[in-house]
Design a protein around this motif. Structure first.
Motif, short mmCIF file in Angstrom:
data_model
loop_
_atom_site.label_atom_id
_atom_site.label_comp_id
_atom_site.label_asym_id
_atom_site.label_seq_id
_atom_site.Cartn_x
_atom_site.Cartn_y
_atom_site.Cartn_z
N LEU A 182 48.13 48.03 38.30
CA LEU A 182 47.60 47.76 39.64
C LEU A 182 47.15 46.30 39.71
O LEU A 182 45.99 45.99 39.95
N VAL A 183 48.10 45.41 39.54
CA VAL A 183 47.80 43.99 39.38
C VAL A 183 47.31 43.34 40.67
O VAL A 183 46.80 42.21 40.65
N GLN A 184 47.44 44.02 41.80
CA GLN A 184 47.00 43.46 43.06
C GLN A 184 45.52 43.72 43.33
O GLN A 184 44.97 43.21 44.30
N LEU A 185 44.86 44.49 42.47
CA LEU A 185 43.45 44.82 42.67
C LEU A 185 42.58 43.56 42.66
O LEU A 185 42.72 42.70 41.79
N THR A 186 41.66 43.49 43.63
CA THR A 186 40.68 42.41 43.65
C THR A 186 39.28 42.93 43.34
O THR A 186 38.40 42.17 42.96
N LYS A 187 39.08 44.24 43.52
CA LYS A 187 37.77 44.84 43.25
C LYS A 187 37.97 46.19 42.56
O LYS A 187 38.73 47.03 43.03
N LEU A 204 45.03 42.81 34.95
CA LEU A 204 44.51 42.81 36.32
C LEU A 204 43.98 41.42 36.67
O LEU A 204 42.79 41.22 36.95
N ILE A 205 44.86 40.47 36.69
CA ILE A 205 44.47 39.06 36.77
C ILE A 205 43.99 38.62 38.15
O ILE A 205 43.47 37.51 38.30
N ASN A 206 44.11 39.49 39.15
CA ASN A 206 43.64 39.13 40.49
C ASN A 206 42.24 39.65 40.80
O ASN A 206 41.73 39.46 41.90
N LEU A 207 41.62 40.28 39.81
CA LEU A 207 40.28 40.83 40.02
C LEU A 207 39.27 39.72 40.30
O LEU A 207 39.21 38.71 39.60
N LYS A 208 38.43 39.97 41.31
CA LYS A 208 37.31 39.07 41.61
C LYS A 208 35.97 39.77 41.41
O LYS A 208 34.95 39.11 41.22
N LEU A 229 37.52 36.10 38.14
CA LEU A 229 36.34 36.94 38.38
C LEU A 229 35.18 36.14 38.95
O LEU A 229 34.83 35.08 38.44
N GLN A 230 34.57 36.69 40.00
CA GLN A 230 33.39 36.09 40.59
C GLN A 230 32.15 36.95 40.38
O GLN A 230 31.03 36.44 40.34
N LYS A 231 32.37 38.26 40.25
CA LYS A 231 31.26 39.19 40.02
C LYS A 231 31.63 40.12 38.86
O LYS A 231 32.70 40.73 38.87
N LEU A 232 30.73 40.22 37.89
CA LEU A 232 30.99 41.06 36.73
C LEU A 232 29.70 41.79 36.35
O LEU A 232 28.67 41.17 36.10
N TYR A 233 29.78 43.12 36.31
CA TYR A 233 28.61 43.94 36.02
C TYR A 233 28.87 44.76 34.75
O TYR A 233 29.70 45.66 34.74
N LEU A 234 28.15 44.40 33.69
CA LEU A 234 28.33 45.02 32.38
C LEU A 234 27.04 45.63 31.86
O LEU A 234 26.93 45.94 30.67
N GLY A 235 26.05 45.77 32.71
CA GLY A 235 24.76 46.31 32.27
C GLY A 235 24.89 47.70 31.69
O GLY A 235 25.70 48.51 32.12
N GLY A 236 24.08 47.98 30.65
CA GLY A 236 24.04 49.32 30.09
C GLY A 236 25.22 49.68 29.21
O GLY A 236 25.64 50.83 29.18
N ASN A 237 25.76 48.70 28.46
CA ASN A 237 26.84 48.97 27.52
C ASN A 237 26.35 48.71 26.09
O ASN A 237 25.14 48.74 25.83
N GLN A 238 27.27 48.43 25.18
CA GLN A 238 26.92 48.20 23.77
C GLN A 238 27.40 46.82 23.32
O GLN A 238 27.75 46.62 22.16
N VAL A 239 27.39 45.87 24.22
CA VAL A 239 27.94 44.54 23.96
C VAL A 239 26.96 43.69 23.15
O VAL A 239 25.76 43.65 23.45
N SER A 240 27.48 43.00 22.15
CA SER A 240 26.65 42.06 21.39
C SER A 240 27.25 40.64 21.42
O SER A 240 26.51 39.66 21.41
N ASP A 241 28.57 40.54 21.48
CA ASP A 241 29.25 39.24 21.47
C ASP A 241 29.78 38.93 22.87
O ASP A 241 30.62 39.66 23.40
N ASN A 250 34.47 30.97 37.01
CA ASN A 250 34.28 31.22 38.44
C ASN A 250 33.21 32.26 38.73
O ASN A 250 32.94 32.58 39.89
N LEU A 251 32.59 32.78 37.67
CA LEU A 251 31.56 33.80 37.85
C LEU A 251 30.38 33.28 38.66
O LEU A 251 29.84 32.21 38.38
#
Length: 380
Positions: A182-187, A204-208, A229-241, A250-251
């Motif tokens: 679904l490469v046309q997805l923006t959101k 999904l290179i067109n995601l914003k 990407l302009q908006k990225l929400y990753l809260g509440g995961n297990q990310v360290s790096d 562009n965030l």
């Protein structure tokens, strides 16, 4: 025979009087083409709708005695929403210019009848067990929301090549690899889906706008190619790096709260950030982001010590999570969620107005649960 005719005439007359009463009541409530009818336990028939003038946008909420769609043939209506009713078919609706239709908390599970709306661009379904194959022919959709619909195999969506926005929040059994073309997805929103692996998103290179709130993600490497990407929400995961984030220049909005992050040096290059939430991690040094022009807007709280506002926000979120989990076992549980949402939204807006908190956490969880008219924006 005469008695039967007389009884029919009386019923017809009574129905006509009821419709005229409803027309008089609701015609004056239409503002700029918009009408909302809600919390009406006495309302059973919507047959008067087709006689309302200048109606473009119709919302019916919390009218549990409405069991069928009205006979609507209006050419002016472009959007309809039915929430928390008992509607189970759409045979009576003939809207030539319908662009958006929304269902939340109804009994409907098979949506094959919607295929007749060739002008439909936006379909929103929430809190209904959906047979996803029933929408498989609607490949012309541009926006699709399936919120807590108990879906798992989403392979049919791979044919929705016109989709620009997709929300599958609260569907923990989905196979995200089936979205890779679904490469046309923006959101894209996949909050609360128990996702661990996100390699499928690299295409999904067109995601914003991407929301992956409250999953089990550890590796962000596949996001490196999503430079738009302009908006990225990753809260509440297990990310360290978070090294990979330095390429996403562009965030403007970034939420990496409630992870396992210690070093934020990669964020130094993201000078376009307007809103940043790095709270509830184990960050030792915030110098890398101090030079950002919008630093004063950031939610740092780098020691993970909750403020009074954090505690309030956390309690609100927990309240919603509890109500949502219980809604399957409560006859009117979903109604209490809607009522609670309206009340809590007012509290949140007061805090935002007072500049006490930023509201990414709250809106990421709640905004997608209801129609856009009841949501607040993720990023101002």
């Amino acid at each position: 025979m005469g008695n039967c005719f007389s009884q029919f005439k009386e019923k017809s007359s009574g129905s006509s009087k009821y419709n005229q009463k409803m027309i008089t009541l609701y015609q004056d409530q239409i503002i700029d083409g918009y009408l909302e009818i809600q919390n009406n336990l006495e309302l059973k028939s919507l047959d008067f709708i087709d006689n309302l003038k200048d109606l473009k946008d119709l919302e019916i909420h919390q009218c549990p005695n409405v069991i069928r769609c009205p006979k609507i043939q209006s050419k002016s209506i472009t959007r309809v929403s039915f929430s928390f009713c008992k509607i189970n078919n759409f045979r009576n609706i003939e809207l030539e210019n319908l662009e958006q239709i929304s269902f939340c908390g109804n009994k409907k599970s098979n949506f094959r009848e919607l295929i007749k709306f060739k002008t439909l661009k936006d379909l929103q379904i929430g809190f209904i067990n959906v047979n996803i194959n029933s929408i498989s022919s609607m490949t012309y959709l541009k926006q699709l929301k399936l919120i807590q619909c108990q879906i798992s195999n989403i392979s049919v969506l791979s044919q929705f090549l016109m989709l620009e926005q997709l929300d599958l929040t609260f569907n923990p059994k989905i196979i995200v690899s089936q979205l890779s073309n679904l490469v046309q997805l923006t959101k894209l929103s996949l909050a609360y889906c128990q996702i661990q692996e996100i390699s499928a998103f690299s295409t999904l290179i067109n995601l914003k706008d991407l929301s992956l709130y409250k999953n089990n993600i550890t590796n962000l490497t596949p996001l490196s190619k999503l430079i738009g990407l302009q908006k990225l929400y990753l809260g509440g995961n297990q990310v360290s790096d978070i090294l990979v984030l330095r390429s996403l220049r562009n965030l403007q909005c970034l939420d990496i709260s409630n992870n396992k992050i210690t070093y934020i040096s990669p964020l130094k290059e993201l000078i376009n950030l307007i809103n940043l939430n790095i709270s509830h991690n184990t960050i030792t040094n915030i110098e890398p982001v101090k030079s950002h022009p919008h630093f004063n807007n950031y939610k740092i709280n780098n020691q993970g010590i909750p403020t009074r506002q954090d505690i309030l926000l956390s309690n609100i979120i927990k309240s919603f999570e509890m109500q949502i989990s219980q809604s399957k076992h409560m006859k009117y549980g979903i109604l209490s969620i809607r009522k609670g949402f309206d009340q809590q939204k007012r509290q949140i807006n007061v805090l935002i107005s007072a500049q006490c908190i930023q509201h990414e956490q709250f809106t990421t969880i709640v905004a997608s649960l209801f129609e856009s008219s009841n949501s607040v924006e993720n990023c101002q």
